[in-house]
Design a protein around this motif. Structure first.
Motif, PDB file in Angstrom:
ATOM      1  N   VAL A  31       1.021 -38.911  58.940  1.00  0.00           N
ATOM      2  CA  VAL A  31       0.751 -37.569  58.448  1.00  0.00           C
ATOM      3  C   VAL A  31      -0.211 -36.881  59.414  1.00  0.00           C
ATOM      4  O   VAL A  31      -1.105 -37.518  59.985  1.00  0.00           O
ATOM      5  CB  VAL A  31       0.157 -37.623  57.019  1.00  0.00           C
ATOM      6  CG1 VAL A  31      -1.155 -38.381  56.987  1.00  0.00           C
ATOM      7  CG2 VAL A  31      -0.016 -36.229  56.459  1.00  0.00           C
ATOM      8  N   ARG A  32      -0.008 -35.600  59.605  1.00  0.00           N
ATOM      9  CA  ARG A  32      -0.916 -34.824  60.458  1.00  0.00           C
ATOM     10  C   ARG A  32      -2.051 -34.284  59.587  1.00  0.00           C
ATOM     11  O   ARG A  32      -1.818 -33.708  58.509  1.00  0.00           O
ATOM     12  CB  ARG A  32      -0.163 -33.685  61.136  1.00  0.00           C
ATOM     13  CG  ARG A  32      -1.043 -32.839  62.063  1.00  0.00           C
ATOM     14  CD  ARG A  32      -0.225 -31.913  62.953  1.00  0.00           C
ATOM     15  NE  ARG A  32       0.471 -32.665  64.014  1.00  0.00           N
ATOM     16  CZ  ARG A  32       1.771 -32.930  64.003  1.00  0.00           C
ATOM     17  NH1 ARG A  32       2.529 -32.507  62.996  1.00  0.00           N
ATOM     18  NH2 ARG A  32       2.315 -33.605  64.994  1.00  0.00           N
ATOM     19  N   LYS A  42      -2.828 -41.216  49.688  1.00  0.00           N
ATOM     20  CA  LYS A  42      -1.496 -41.174  50.287  1.00  0.00           C
ATOM     21  C   LYS A  42      -1.274 -42.528  50.947  1.00  0.00           C
ATOM     22  O   LYS A  42      -1.942 -42.868  51.931  1.00  0.00           O
ATOM     23  CB  LYS A  42      -1.372 -40.052  51.311  1.00  0.00           C
ATOM     24  CG  LYS A  42       0.049 -39.909  51.862  1.00  0.00           C
ATOM     25  CD  LYS A  42       0.187 -38.677  52.733  1.00  0.00           C
ATOM     26  CE  LYS A  42       1.626 -38.516  53.222  1.00  0.00           C
ATOM     27  NZ  LYS A  42       2.604 -38.346  52.131  1.00  0.00           N
ATOM     28  N   TRP A  50      -3.202 -37.359  64.095  1.00  0.00           N
ATOM     29  CA  TRP A  50      -2.142 -38.048  63.382  1.00  0.00           C
ATOM     30  C   TRP A  50      -2.701 -39.330  62.785  1.00  0.00           C
ATOM     31  O   TRP A  50      -3.346 -40.113  63.483  1.00  0.00           O
ATOM     32  CB  TRP A  50      -0.986 -38.369  64.327  1.00  0.00           C
ATOM     33  CG  TRP A  50       0.240 -38.906  63.652  1.00  0.00           C
ATOM     34  CD1 TRP A  50       0.593 -40.212  63.505  1.00  0.00           C
ATOM     35  CD2 TRP A  50       1.270 -38.133  63.024  1.00  0.00           C
ATOM     36  NE1 TRP A  50       1.794 -40.305  62.826  1.00  0.00           N
ATOM     37  CE2 TRP A  50       2.231 -39.048  62.526  1.00  0.00           C
ATOM     38  CE3 TRP A  50       1.476 -36.773  62.839  1.00  0.00           C
ATOM     39  CZ2 TRP A  50       3.379 -38.634  61.853  1.00  0.00           C
ATOM     40  CZ3 TRP A  50       2.621 -36.363  62.178  1.00  0.00           C
ATOM     41  CH2 TRP A  50       3.552 -37.282  61.687  1.00  0.00           C
ATOM     42  N   LEU A  60       0.542 -45.057  53.179  1.00  0.00           N
ATOM     43  CA  LEU A  60       1.372 -44.945  54.377  1.00  0.00           C
ATOM     44  C   LEU A  60       2.042 -46.292  54.652  1.00  0.00           C
ATOM     45  O   LEU A  60       1.410 -47.234  55.117  1.00  0.00           O
ATOM     46  CB  LEU A  60       0.508 -44.523  55.577  1.00  0.00           C
ATOM     47  CG  LEU A  60      -0.238 -43.188  55.411  1.00  0.00           C
ATOM     48  CD1 LEU A  60      -1.210 -42.960  56.558  1.00  0.00           C
ATOM     49  CD2 LEU A  60       0.747 -42.028  55.301  1.00  0.00           C
ATOM     50  N   TYR A  72      -6.403 -41.872  52.424  1.00  0.00           N
ATOM     51  CA  TYR A  72      -5.208 -42.536  52.932  1.00  0.00           C
ATOM     52  C   TYR A  72      -5.353 -44.046  52.775  1.00  0.00           C
ATOM     53  O   TYR A  72      -6.468 -44.584  52.806  1.00  0.00           O
ATOM     54  CB  TYR A  72      -4.979 -42.146  54.398  1.00  0.00           C
ATOM     55  CG  TYR A  72      -4.954 -40.647  54.572  1.00  0.00           C
ATOM     56  CD1 TYR A  72      -3.787 -39.924  54.338  1.00  0.00           C
ATOM     57  CD2 TYR A  72      -6.116 -39.945  54.894  1.00  0.00           C
ATOM     58  CE1 TYR A  72      -3.769 -38.542  54.446  1.00  0.00           C
ATOM     59  CE2 TYR A  72      -6.111 -38.565  55.005  1.00  0.00           C
ATOM     60  CZ  TYR A  72      -4.930 -37.871  54.773  1.00  0.00           C
ATOM     61  OH  TYR A  72      -4.916 -36.502  54.857  1.00  0.00           O
TER      62      TYR A  72
END
Length: 293
Positions: A165-166, A158, A175, A160, A133
């Motif tokens: 996102v979980r 990913k 989370w 953010l 992330y």
């Protein structure tokens, strides 16, 4: 002292001895200054510190107990840091066996440029069994944040941007929220928390550490940040010389805010910016083990 011993004459500092001592002191300083600069310029920026930190929280679910997370930040590609160096960093990260990898901004110093493909290749080497992330930093906005986001996403991260996102592991979930840069973006933590349960352990990624004061208003348990470089240059008995905007209050390492409600960790970063030096502030990989209290 024997009372029969005649007093010794006091030693007077003659002009000659004074000049000799002054010359020796000056010579020592002249020798030390170039040596210190050479160390700060050529040695310390490449001397990576792998910092193991254990963080505990009563809100951490049992299924996430022992989770291993690696954070890296502030690479500043294009300013004395290139794709081959990033590939080497990726191999070092993989050797730490992370389950989650978090990048907290400033991938590039100014722009992706023509090296974007090489950056994607290097970042793609990073492996994490649960997920990777990222958030953007202020430098990532200088020549357009979308290009930097594309590099990160193409490499399997990913990104953010006011999103969350979980993440599940071992029957437990948490989370992960990420906000835009506080300086050049428009951070919206309320939006990033949309979908999170109030009782859920929440990790926030924010490039700027001083955003923690805003995070205190939300059910955030842990915030990971960069941006400050730890000051990049730190002096004995003084600490950091200067830090950028939004890294004035929280500069380096671990903090507890709100009587323990929020834990904050500020990573010193990998690269350098503006000046190619580090002094008493080595580049850092943070390796967290999360434990249920």
């Amino acid at each position: 002292m024997d009372p029969n011993t005649p007093p010794q004459p006091s030693k007077k500092l003659t002009r000659r001895s004074f000049l000799k001592k002054a010359a020796m002191t000056t010579a020592g300083a002249l020798v030390a200054a170039p040596a210190a600069y050479s160390y700060a310029r050529f040695a310390e920026p490449k001397w990576l510190d792998i910092n193991e930190v254990t963080l505990t929280s009563a809100r951490l679910p049992k299924g996430l107990d022992g989770l291993r997370l690696v954070q890296f930040s502030d690479v500043h590609l294009g300013f004395h840091y290139d794709a081959p160096a990033l590939e080497q960093l990726a191999q070092t990260i993989n050797g730490l066996n992370p389950e989650i990898v978090c990048f907290t901004g400033d991938l590039v110093d100014y722009a992706v440029g023509q090296a974007g493909g090489a950056y994607v290749k290097a970042l793609s080497l990073i492996q994490a069994s649960v997920g990777r992330y990222a958030v953007l930093g202020n430098h990532d906005y200088f020549n357009g944040p979308n290009a930097v986001e594309k590099v990160l996403n193409s490499a399997g991260f990913k990104t953010l941007r006011n999103a969350g996102v979980r993440v599940e592991r071992g029957g437990g979930a948490m989370w992960i929220a990420g906000v835009e840069d506080q300086w050049h973006g428009k951070p919206n933590l309320e939006k990033a928390m949309n979908g999170a349960a109030s009782e859920e352990f929440t990790l926030l990624l924010s490039h700027c550490p001083d955003f923690a004061d805003e995070a205190l208003k939300f059910p955030v348990d842990l915030q990971l940040s960069g941006h400050s470089h730890g000051g990049q240059v730190r002096l004995p008995l003084y600490g950091h010389v200067v830090t950028p905007k939004f890294a004035q209050k929280y500069v380096i390492g671990r903090y507890e805010l709100g009587e323990g409600k929020l834990q904050l960790y500020v990573n010193r970063g990998i690269g350098v910016s503006q000046h190619q030096v580090r002094f008493l502030c080595r580049p850092e990989l943070s390796v967290f083990t999360l434990r249920k209290a």
